[in-house]
Enzyme design. Structure first.
Site, short mmCIF file in Angstrom:
data_model
loop_
_atom_site.label_atom_id
_atom_site.label_comp_id
_atom_site.label_asym_id
_atom_site.label_seq_id
_atom_site.Cartn_x
_atom_site.Cartn_y
_atom_site.Cartn_z
N LYS A 1 56.38 61.86 -18.90
CA LYS A 1 57.66 61.85 -19.61
C LYS A 1 58.00 60.39 -19.93
O LYS A 1 58.95 59.81 -19.39
CB LYS A 1 58.76 62.49 -18.76
CG LYS A 1 58.73 64.01 -18.75
CD LYS A 1 59.26 64.64 -20.03
CE LYS A 1 60.78 64.57 -20.12
NZ LYS A 1 61.27 65.19 -21.39
N ASP B 1 50.29 75.96 -12.50
CA ASP B 1 50.74 77.35 -12.31
C ASP B 1 50.83 78.07 -13.65
O ASP B 1 50.50 79.25 -13.76
CB ASP B 1 52.12 77.39 -11.61
CG ASP B 1 52.00 77.51 -10.09
OD1 ASP B 1 50.99 77.02 -9.53
OD2 ASP B 1 52.89 78.09 -9.45
N ASP C 1 51.43 70.05 -10.64
CA ASP C 1 51.76 71.23 -9.82
C ASP C 1 52.30 72.33 -10.72
O ASP C 1 51.87 73.49 -10.66
CB ASP C 1 52.79 70.83 -8.75
CG ASP C 1 53.17 72.00 -7.86
OD1 ASP C 1 52.26 72.74 -7.44
OD2 ASP C 1 54.37 72.19 -7.60
N ASP D 1 57.22 68.39 -21.07
CA ASP D 1 57.91 69.61 -21.54
C ASP D 1 57.17 70.21 -22.73
O ASP D 1 56.97 71.42 -22.82
CB ASP D 1 59.39 69.32 -21.86
CG ASP D 1 59.60 68.14 -22.79
OD1 ASP D 1 58.64 67.36 -23.02
OD2 ASP D 1 60.73 67.96 -23.29
N TYR E 1 55.75 63.11 -4.81
CA TYR E 1 55.42 63.81 -3.56
C TYR E 1 55.41 62.85 -2.37
O TYR E 1 55.63 63.27 -1.23
CB TYR E 1 54.03 64.47 -3.65
CG TYR E 1 54.07 65.89 -4.16
CD1 TYR E 1 54.54 66.17 -5.44
CD2 TYR E 1 53.61 66.93 -3.38
CE1 TYR E 1 54.55 67.47 -5.92
CE2 TYR E 1 53.62 68.24 -3.85
CZ TYR E 1 54.09 68.50 -5.12
OH TYR E 1 54.10 69.78 -5.58
C1 IPM Z 1 49.91 73.52 -4.60
C2 IPM Z 1 51.05 73.94 -3.72
C3 IPM Z 1 51.42 72.74 -2.82
C4 IPM Z 1 51.93 71.63 -3.71
C5 IPM Z 1 52.41 73.05 -1.70
C6 IPM Z 1 51.97 74.20 -0.84
C7 IPM Z 1 52.65 71.82 -0.84
O1 IPM Z 1 52.11 74.38 -4.47
O2 IPM Z 1 48.86 73.11 -4.07
O3 IPM Z 1 50.03 73.60 -5.82
O4 IPM Z 1 53.10 71.61 -4.11
O5 IPM Z 1 51.13 70.75 -4.02
MN MN Z 2 51.71 74.53 -6.64
#
Ligand code: IPM
Ligand code: MN
Length: 370
Positions: free
Chosen positions: A194, A255, A251, A227, A143
């Site tokens: 990884k 999710d 990240d 993975d 990042y």
């Molecule tokens: C998160 C979001 C952010 C990230 C974006 C909005 C920059 O997806 O907080 O997970 O990728 O960190």
């Molecule tokens: Mn995110």
């Protein structure tokens, strides 16, 4: 009420302001019913800030964030700003706050509420009682690594570059948070990278193992490729307790973890800096979901992730665990009562708006505090 507890609220874009609106009401409830008052300020961030000031976060807001005991952040971004130059995209506002405040430890707990078992995309027996903590490194890795950018190497041919970089101290400071969290939970850690293809991943693995051997010999550590971790999270999620990983993998994996709980609309997060000599640490709390422009302004958004983020602020920044528990218990009761926003709707349940969910939580809080 005058208070020594300062909160900066940054609602942002899309559904951010709607879900933050419910936090205001809960803050007011704590002031009235629990005599817990906050000194609350509000500011612009993301596209909303860009539209007014030409920057996704103004210097004054960053300064205020550094001086606040906790920052509550809504969400940023939307199609309106998709074609902006990279340096002023709404997301840069959030990334700058994380970086300038040095919020290296991002806690993303994934907890399955009993009332929502059937909205999970996995079978009930796989997720019942699930409680895992994804710990995402938040200020390093790809990042922020240099070099980065897009360059033209010949007519019609470009090269896009981002760089994964970690130092031993960056690995160790997030590692320490992982082991400390594990001590208060089930007591083991999965470290995810990884190492089979990335040198930085190999180093991450070695540094995590060395840290564990040196400082936390009583905590078992398991190393896993990212993975495989993605696959294991949907195969047998309850095998995890604390999962610590790099910025990018965190990240993605968070999710996945979010969906196990039924909806992205349920997941809160805390981003913490290092504690100073007095034990104070900078902190920002935000829902894991984004700005959801498709439903913004319609009163459809689920405010629970935002409300649970406020609960995390009570717990981690203000040492008010009992009050944090109240919000979490209130959310569970609201779900048990069958109230559902669109994202978690099920047959036979009662659909509610963002505001309706907030109303229901306030009623449950009244009952719990009675
Ligand atoms: C998160 C979001 C952010 C990230 C974006 C909005 C920059 O997806 O907080 O997970 O990728 O960190
Ligand atoms: Mn995110």
């Amino acid at each position: 009420m005058a208070s020594n507890k300062s909160l900066l609220l940054l609602p942002g874009d899309g559904i951010g302001p709607e879900v933050m609106g419910e936090v205001y009401r809960v803050i007011d409830w704590f002031d009235r019913r629990r005599a817990v008052g906050f000194d609350v300020k509000e500011g612009l961030v993301g596209g909303a800030s860009y539209d007014k000031y030409g920057t996704p976060v103004a210097d004054e807001i960053v300064d205020q964030a550094m001086q606040s005991d906790a920052v509550l952040f809504g969400a940023v971004g939307g199609p309106k700003w998709d074609n902006l130059d990279f340096s002023v995209k709404p997301e840069r506002g959030l990334l700058r706050l994380r970086k300038d405040m040095d919020l290296f430890a991002n806690l993303r707990p994934a907890i399955v509420f009993d009332g929502l078992i059937d909205t999970s995309s996995l079978k009930p027996e796989l997720v019942r009682g699930l409680d895992i903590m994804i710990l995402r490194e938040l200020t390093g890795g790809i990042y922020f690594g240099e070099p980065r950018g897009v360059e033209e190497i010949s007519e019609g041919e470009r090269r896009g570059i981002n760089t994964e970089v970690y130092t031993t101290s960056e690995v160790e400071r997030v590692g320490r948070v992982a082991f400390e969290l594990a001590k208060k939970r089930k007591g083991f850690v999965h470290s995810v990278e990884k190492a089979n293809v990335m040198e930085s991943g190999q180093m991450w693995r070695e540094d995590m193992q060395a840290l564990r051997d040196r400082e936390f010999p009583e905590i078992p550590i398991h190393h896993m490729y990212a993975d495989n971790a993605a696959m294991q999270l949907v195969r047998q999620p309850k095998q995890f307790d604390v999962l610590v990983t790099t910025n990018l993998f965190g990240d993605i994996l968070s999710d996945i973890a979010a969906m196990l709980t039924g909806s992205l609309g349920m997941l809160p997060s805390a981003s913490l800096g290092a504690a100073d000599a007095t034990g104070r640490r900078l902190a920002l709390y935000e829902p894991v979901h984004g700005s959801a422009p498709d439903i913004a302004g319609q009163g459809k958004a689920n405010p629970i992730a935002m409300l649970l983020s406020f609960a995390m602020a009570l717990r981690y920044s203000f040492d008010l665990s009992e009050d944090a528990n109240l919000i979490e218990a209130g959310v569970a009761k609201t779900l048990d009562a069958g109230l559902r926003t669109d994202d978690i709707m099920q047959n036979g349940m009662a659909g509610v708006s963002t505001r309706g969910m907030g109303d229901a939580l306030l009623q449950e809080l009244d009952k719990l505090a009675a």
